[in-house]
Write an enzyme that holds these catalytic residues in place. Structure first.
Site, PDB file in Angstrom:
ATOM      1  N   CYS A 135       0.710  -1.005   0.089  1.00 37.49           N
ATOM      2  CA  CYS A 135      -0.059   0.114  -0.020  1.00 37.49           C
ATOM      3  C   CYS A 135       0.763   1.148  -0.029  1.00 37.49           C
ATOM      4  CB  CYS A 135      -0.872  -0.152   1.016  1.00 37.49           C
ATOM      5  SG  CYS A 135      -1.953   1.394   1.144  1.00 37.49           S
ATOM      6  N   CYS A 138      -0.650   4.150   1.952  1.00 41.28           N
ATOM      7  CA  CYS A 138      -0.384   4.355   3.336  1.00 41.28           C
ATOM      8  C   CYS A 138       1.281   4.156   3.670  1.00 41.28           C
ATOM      9  CB  CYS A 138      -0.402   2.800   3.901  1.00 41.28           C
ATOM     10  SG  CYS A 138      -2.051   1.910   3.251  1.00 41.28           S
ATOM     11  N   ASP A 139       2.085   3.855   2.946  1.00 41.96           N
ATOM     12  CA  ASP A 139       3.422   3.808   3.393  1.00 41.96           C
ATOM     13  C   ASP A 139       4.593   4.798   2.567  1.00 41.96           C
ATOM     14  OD1 ASP A 139       2.915   1.918   5.364  1.00 41.96           O
ATOM     15  OD2 ASP A 139       2.984   0.230   4.058  1.00 41.96           O
TER      16      ASP A 139
END
Ligand code: NAP
Length: 325
Positions: A135, A138-139
Site C-alpha cells: 500500500c 499508506c507507506d
C-alpha cells in the site's frame, strides 16, 4: 465467547470495517459476534504506522486495531478466533459454519477483506512492514527522499508508482514483460514522470535486508542475467484477491470476485451485508473501510428492526475478556 451461539449480528472478519461494524452493532445493543481467522486488524495489523486516519496523527496499525476491538468489546461484542467455511440461510435466520461449529444470526456483515497477491520470494514476508509494502498510499511517506521500487505493470502499480514519486527521489518500476497492462492514461502519466524509471522483462527474486529493506535481487527473464539493486522499499502490486470464496454463487460479484452491494452495503440476500475491501469499488483505506462498516451496521440495524420487530435488545455489558491473537 459465551456458549450460546445465537446472535443478532455476526461479523465475519476483524479488519477496520468489521471492527467499526462491531462498535455500532454492539453499542446499538444487538447481540454481536465478530469471527476472525487470523490477527485482529487484518492488513492494518501489518502496517507500521497509520498516518492518514483522521483525528489520529500517527498510530501503529496493530495498536489502532486493538483500540477498535477494545471499544467494540466494551459494548458487549464477543470475539471468536475461528475460520468461516460457509454461510447458509435457514428460514429467516442465517447459519455461519466455522472451524469451531455453527453460529446462528439474524444478520451477517461480511468484512473478510482482500489479500494482496504475494511474490512468494525470500525476504518478502520477513520484511513486510519494514520496507516491503502492499500500500503506497499508506507507506510511501516513510520513504521521503529515498529510492524505492514498485513491482507490477497494472493500474495499481502505475497509480501507486506515480503516488510514490511525491516522496521518493526515484522510483523504479520493475515489470516482468516489456509492455504494461495498466490503462493508457496511467501509462502516459507514468512515462511523463521523470522520477520513474522502468526495468522491463525483469522479476524480483529476493528482497534483501535484515531489520529493513536494503535492496533486491533481480533477474532478466530474457537473458537470465542476475543483478542486485539497492532500494529502501519494495511496493508490490501484482493483483489482489478478495476473500469471497465461501460466498460463491450466493451474491453477485464482479470479475475480480468483489461483491456488488448497494449504498447500504446490502446484497440481494436479506440480512447479508458486505463491507470494506471485499466489496466492489472499495477505496481500500482504513477510514473508508470504517465508514463502510458503520454503514453496514446501520443497514443491518434497519433490517433487524423491520424484520424482527419483537427482537429484544441485548444488555450492553462487556463480554468476558478475549485473548488477542
Ligand atoms: P492487475 O491488473 O491484475 O495487474 C497485475 C500486474 O502484476 C500485471 O502487470 C502482472 O503482469 C503483474 N504480475 C502478476 N503476477 C506477477 C508476479 N508473480 N510477478 C511479477 N509480476 C506479476 O492488478 P491490479 O493492478 O491490482 O488491478 C486490479 C484491478 O483493479 C484491475 O481491473 C485494474 O484496472 C483495477 N484498478 C484500477 C485503478 C484505476 O483505474 N485507477 C487502480 C487500481 C486498480 P502481466 O501484465 O505480465 O500479467
Amino acid at each position: 465467547m459465551t456458549d450460546d451461539r445465537q446472535f443478532d449480528v455476526v461479523i465475519i472478519g476483524g479488519g477496520p470495517a468489521g471492527l467499526a461494524a462491531g462498535v455500532y452493532a454492539a453499542r446499538g445493543r444487538r447481540k454481536t459476534a465478530l469471527l476472525e481467522k487470523g490477527v485482529i486488524g487484518g492488513q492494518i495489523a501489518l502496517t507500521e504506522l497509520v498516518e492518514n486516519y483522521p483525528g489520529i496523527k500517527s498510530i501503529n496499525g496493530f495498536d489502532l486495531a486493538q483500540e477498535m476491538l477494545g471499544q467494540a468489546e466494551s459494548y458487549g461484542m464477543e470475539t471468536a478466533y475461528v475460520e468461516v467455511s460457509g454461510i447458509e440461510q435457514a428460514g429467516d435466520l442465517w447459519t455461519v459454519h466455522t472451524s469451531d461449529g455453527d453460529y446462528t444470526t439474524k444478520a451477517i456483515i461480511m468484512t473478510a477483506g482482500a489479500d494482496y497477491d504475494k511474490l512468494g520470494i525470500p525476504g518478502e514476508e520477513k520484511l513486510t512492514g519494514k520496507g516491503v509494502s502492499y500500500c503506497a498510499t499508506c507507506d510511501a511517506a516513510f520513504f521521503k527522499d529515498m529510492e524505492t521500487i514498485v513491482v507490477g505493470g497494472g493500474d495499481a502499480a502505475l497509480e501507486e508508482a506515480i503516488f510514490t514519486t511525491r516522496y521518493a527521489t526515484k522510483v523504479t518500476l520493475v515489470h516482468r514483460r516489456d509492455e504494461l497492462r495498466g490503462s493508457a492514461i496511467l501509462q502516459e502519466r507514468a512515462f511523463a514522470n521523470d522520477k520513474i524509471d522502468f526495468k522491463w522483462n525483469t522479476i524480483v527474486t529476493e528482497v534483501l535486508g535484515d531489520e529493513q529493506v536494503t535492496g533486491v535481487k533481480l533477474k532478466d527473464v530474457k537473458t537470465g542475467e542476475e543483478s542486485e539493486m539497492a532500494t529502501s522499499a519494495v511496493f508490490i502490486f501484482i493483483g489482489q484477491h478478495p476473500n469471497t470464496d465461501f460466498m460463491a454463487d450466493l451474491v453477485p460479484m464482479d470479475k475480480g470476485r468483489h461483491v456488488i452491494v448497494d449504498e447500504w452495503m446490502k446484497t440481494p440476500q436479506p440480512g447479508l451485508f458486505v463491507a470494506g475491501d471485499v466489496r466492489q469499488n472499495s477505496a481500500r483505506q482504513v477510514a473508508s473501510s470504517v465508514g463502510d462498516g458503520v454503514t453496514a451496521a446501520i443497514g443491518a440495524e434497519h433490517y433487524i428492526a423491520d424484520k424482527f420487530p419483537e427482537s429484544e435488545l441485548h444488555s450492553a455489558e462487556p463480554a468476558e475478556a478475549t485473548a488477542t491473537a
